[in-house]
Design a protein around this motif. Structure first.
Motif, PDB file in Angstrom:
ATOM      1  N   PRO A  31       0.937  -0.999   0.199  1.00  0.00           N
ATOM      2  CA  PRO A  31      -0.003   0.104   0.226  1.00  0.00           C
ATOM      3  C   PRO A  31       0.962   1.222  -0.149  1.00  0.00           C
ATOM      4  N   GLY A  32       0.324   2.144  -1.170  1.00  0.00           N
ATOM      5  CA  GLY A  32       1.346   3.424  -0.955  1.00  0.00           C
ATOM      6  C   GLY A  32       2.470   3.261  -1.822  1.00  0.00           C
ATOM      7  N   PHE A  33       2.775   2.379  -2.514  1.00  0.00           N
ATOM      8  CA  PHE A  33       4.017   2.107  -3.275  1.00  0.00           C
ATOM      9  C   PHE A  33       3.613   1.471  -4.791  1.00  0.00           C
ATOM     10  N   GLY A  34       4.508   1.387  -5.766  1.00  0.00           N
ATOM     11  CA  GLY A  34       4.247   0.826  -6.972  1.00  0.00           C
ATOM     12  C   GLY A  34       2.913   1.576  -7.424  1.00  0.00           C
ATOM     13  N   ASP A  35       2.237   0.623  -8.169  1.00  0.00           N
ATOM     14  CA  ASP A  35       1.049   0.959  -8.734  1.00  0.00           C
ATOM     15  C   ASP A  35      -0.331   0.857  -7.743  1.00  0.00           C
ATOM     16  N   SER A  36      -0.068   0.565  -6.494  1.00  0.00           N
ATOM     17  CA  SER A  36      -1.177   0.526  -5.683  1.00  0.00           C
ATOM     18  C   SER A  36      -1.547   2.127  -5.210  1.00  0.00           C
ATOM     19  N   SER A  37      -2.812   2.153  -5.123  1.00  0.00           N
ATOM     20  CA  SER A  37      -3.214   3.719  -4.852  1.00  0.00           C
ATOM     21  C   SER A  37      -4.310   3.738  -3.722  1.00  0.00           C
ATOM     22  N   GLY A  38      -4.569   4.769  -3.415  1.00  0.00           N
ATOM     23  CA  GLY A  38      -5.470   5.052  -2.152  1.00  0.00           C
ATOM     24  C   GLY A  38      -4.538   5.725  -0.922  1.00  0.00           C
ATOM     25  N   SER A  39      -5.306   5.746   0.216  1.00  0.00           N
ATOM     26  CA  SER A  39      -4.295   6.231   1.137  1.00  0.00           C
ATOM     27  C   SER A  39      -4.434   5.229   2.418  1.00  0.00           C
ATOM     28  N   VAL A  40      -3.352   5.173   3.251  1.00  0.00           N
ATOM     29  CA  VAL A  40      -3.262   4.461   4.427  1.00  0.00           C
ATOM     30  C   VAL A  40      -3.381   5.065   5.615  1.00  0.00           C
ATOM     31  N   LEU A  41      -4.048   4.705   6.765  1.00  0.00           N
ATOM     32  CA  LEU A  41      -3.804   5.419   7.808  1.00  0.00           C
ATOM     33  C   LEU A  41      -2.843   5.551   8.747  1.00  0.00           C
ATOM     34  N   SER A  42      -1.836   4.435   8.648  1.00  0.00           N
ATOM     35  CA  SER A  42      -0.760   4.046   9.365  1.00  0.00           C
ATOM     36  C   SER A  42      -0.016   3.353   8.683  1.00  0.00           C
ATOM     37  N   TYR A  43       1.577   3.428   8.713  1.00  0.00           N
ATOM     38  CA  TYR A  43       2.362   2.640   7.927  1.00  0.00           C
ATOM     39  C   TYR A  43       3.239   1.615   8.972  1.00  0.00           C
ATOM     40  N   ASP A  44       2.528   1.485  10.274  1.00  0.00           N
ATOM     41  CA  ASP A  44       3.290   0.358  10.926  1.00  0.00           C
ATOM     42  C   ASP A  44       2.879  -0.832  10.298  1.00  0.00           C
ATOM     43  N   LYS A  45       3.902  -1.794  10.446  1.00  0.00           N
ATOM     44  CA  LYS A  45       3.711  -3.018   9.785  1.00  0.00           C
ATOM     45  C   LYS A  45       2.523  -3.837  10.063  1.00  0.00           C
ATOM     46  N   ALA A  46       2.095  -3.997  11.076  1.00  0.00           N
ATOM     47  CA  ALA A  46       0.857  -4.835  11.556  1.00  0.00           C
ATOM     48  C   ALA A  46      -0.441  -4.088  10.599  1.00  0.00           C
TER      49      ALA A  46
ATOM     50  N   HIS B 272      11.428  -9.022   1.095  1.00  0.00           N
ATOM     51  CA  HIS B 272      12.837  -8.298   1.274  1.00  0.00           C
ATOM     52  C   HIS B 272      12.494  -7.070   1.931  1.00  0.00           C
ATOM     53  N   ASP B 273      13.690  -6.639   2.530  1.00  0.00           N
ATOM     54  CA  ASP B 273      13.900  -5.371   3.180  1.00  0.00           C
ATOM     55  C   ASP B 273      12.615  -5.127   4.026  1.00  0.00           C
ATOM     56  N   ALA B 274      11.903  -3.841   4.026  1.00  0.00           N
ATOM     57  CA  ALA B 274      10.837  -3.523   4.657  1.00  0.00           C
ATOM     58  C   ALA B 274       9.633  -4.506   4.471  1.00  0.00           C
ATOM     59  N   GLY B 275       9.582  -5.209   3.208  1.00  0.00           N
ATOM     60  CA  GLY B 275       8.714  -6.205   3.059  1.00  0.00           C
ATOM     61  C   GLY B 275       8.796  -7.231   3.978  1.00  0.00           C
ATOM     62  N   GLY B 276      10.150  -7.437   4.627  1.00  0.00           N
ATOM     63  CA  GLY B 276      10.262  -8.456   5.682  1.00  0.00           C
ATOM     64  C   GLY B 276       9.368  -8.143   6.984  1.00  0.00           C
ATOM     65  N   ALA B 277       9.353  -6.694   7.180  1.00  0.00           N
ATOM     66  CA  ALA B 277       8.681  -6.424   8.523  1.00  0.00           C
ATOM     67  C   ALA B 277       7.191  -6.581   8.274  1.00  0.00           C
ATOM     68  N   VAL B 278       6.650  -6.289   7.095  1.00  0.00           N
ATOM     69  CA  VAL B 278       5.456  -6.428   6.992  1.00  0.00           C
ATOM     70  C   VAL B 278       4.888  -8.199   6.831  1.00  0.00           C
ATOM     71  N   ALA B 279       5.924  -9.055   6.282  1.00  0.00           N
ATOM     72  CA  ALA B 279       5.719 -10.435   6.271  1.00  0.00           C
ATOM     73  C   ALA B 279       5.735 -11.081   7.800  1.00  0.00           C
ATOM     74  N   TYR B 280       6.779 -10.532   8.656  1.00  0.00           N
ATOM     75  CA  TYR B 280       6.764 -11.092   9.705  1.00  0.00           C
ATOM     76  C   TYR B 280       5.411 -10.673  10.787  1.00  0.00           C
ATOM     77  N   ALA B 281       5.045  -9.364  10.460  1.00  0.00           N
ATOM     78  CA  ALA B 281       3.459  -9.151  11.103  1.00  0.00           C
ATOM     79  C   ALA B 281       2.283  -9.922  10.651  1.00  0.00           C
ATOM     80  N   LEU B 282       2.478 -10.080   9.300  1.00  0.00           N
ATOM     81  CA  LEU B 282       1.354 -10.869   8.715  1.00  0.00           C
ATOM     82  C   LEU B 282       1.440 -12.337   9.150  1.00  0.00           C
ATOM     83  N   VAL B 283       2.718 -13.200   9.178  1.00  0.00           N
ATOM     84  CA  VAL B 283       2.554 -14.458   9.552  1.00  0.00           C
ATOM     85  C   VAL B 283       2.144 -14.714  11.223  1.00  0.00           C
ATOM     86  N   ALA B 284       2.686 -13.505  11.877  1.00  0.00           N
ATOM     87  CA  ALA B 284       2.568 -13.680  13.397  1.00  0.00           C
ATOM     88  C   ALA B 284       1.050 -13.650  13.706  1.00  0.00           C
ATOM     89  N   GLN B 285       0.307 -12.815  12.735  1.00  0.00           N
ATOM     90  CA  GLN B 285      -1.265 -12.609  13.216  1.00  0.00           C
ATOM     91  C   GLN B 285      -2.162 -13.667  12.399  1.00  0.00           C
TER      92      GLN B 285
END
Length: 266
Positions: free
Chosen positions: A45-60, A84-97
């Motif tokens: 969200p917020g990168f590449g060709d994804s569009s729209g707004s996100v309230l928070s960029y915490d990885k959870a 890879h990189d910051a995607g890893g922070a998102v990935a960890y929050a993803l599998v943890a939840q």
């Protein structure tokens, strides 16, 4: 949310990029991942060709968007996840939840803080951890000079490499980072690191039991793997002779690690 999908095999594999990158980072390895798989490379969200707004960029929070996308696509269990990189922070929050949604996680060159590793230990590794979080100074200084900055930044994170990211990829990342809001969103990724660390500390009270594999540039591997094992005590790992941009600098080795870890038969 924008994503690129290929193949229609029964096994889904999902690819998450870092910053400043997009799904395009996986372009060199995606075709080789197709046998028996549905390959999904997502623009966060917020990168590449994804569009729209996100309230928070915490990885959870970002992880929730990926989770809902995968549910919408019908991938509710057994997903193989690569990040890879910051995607890893998102990935960890993803599998943890949403642990039931995933069968394995491969992470590349990213510090997972909240346990053995802290963000205060990470920040001195590179100027950009502080610079990228300075709002609005970071985006103001880079505006109109996106390619100049990206080329410098890619070199700075791969010491000794003149052009660690090829020009066609820099073209694509420059296109993305020149879009309104993208550099601002990138800054918010870094501003959210303290919240990420707090969230990770909570996630780590229930360590991951699914298979986790971590690869990183050799010069930082020993320091980074300790943070991964705070989250996943039985994680395996491999050090790679490369700079930070593994998908561009060492794509054959990355592909080998992915296929060996997930047991590809193709």
């Amino acid at each position: 949310m924008h994503y690129v999908v290929g193949g229609d095999g029964p096994q889904p594999i999902v690819l998450l990029h870092g910053f400043p990158e997009t799904w395009y980072a996986y372009r060199t390895v995606m075709a080789a991942l197709l046998p028996g798989h549905t390959v999904i490379a997502i623009d966060l969200p917020g990168f590449g060709d994804s569009s729209g707004s996100v309230l928070s960029y915490d990885k959870a929070t970002l992880a929730r968007y990926v989770h809902r996308l995968l549910e919408k696509l019908g991938h509710t269990s057994g997903v193989q996840l690569v990040a890879h990189d910051a995607g890893g922070a998102v990935a960890y929050a993803l599998v943890a939840q949403w642990r039931e949604q995933f069968s394995g996680l491969l992470m590349m060159d990213f510090p997972v803080t909240g346990g053995e590793l802290t963000y205060e230990q990470v920040k001195p590794l590179s100027y950009h951890f502080s610079f990228h979080s300075q709002e609005p100074l970071f985006e103001q200084l880079v505006a109109g000079r996106e390619r100049l900055y990206l080329e410098y930044f890619y070199r700075a994170n791969s010491p000794g490499a003149d052009a660690p990211v090829p020009s066609h990829a820099v073209d694509e990342y420059t296109r993305d980072c020149s879009r309104p809001g993208v550099m601002h969103n990138g800054s918010r990724l870094y501003q959210a690191r303290p919240q990420d660390e707090e969230d990770n500390r909570h996630f780590m009270t229930d360590p991951l039991t699914l298979p986790v594999h971590f690869i990183a540039q050799a010069r930082l591997f020993d320091g980074l793997i300790s943070g991964i094992r705070s989250a996943a005590p039985h994680a395996t790992g491999a050090a790679i002779e490369s700079g930070h941009w593994l998908l561009h600098e060492a794509p054959d080795r990355v592909l080998h690690e992915i296929t060996a870890f997930f047991g590809y038969q193709g």
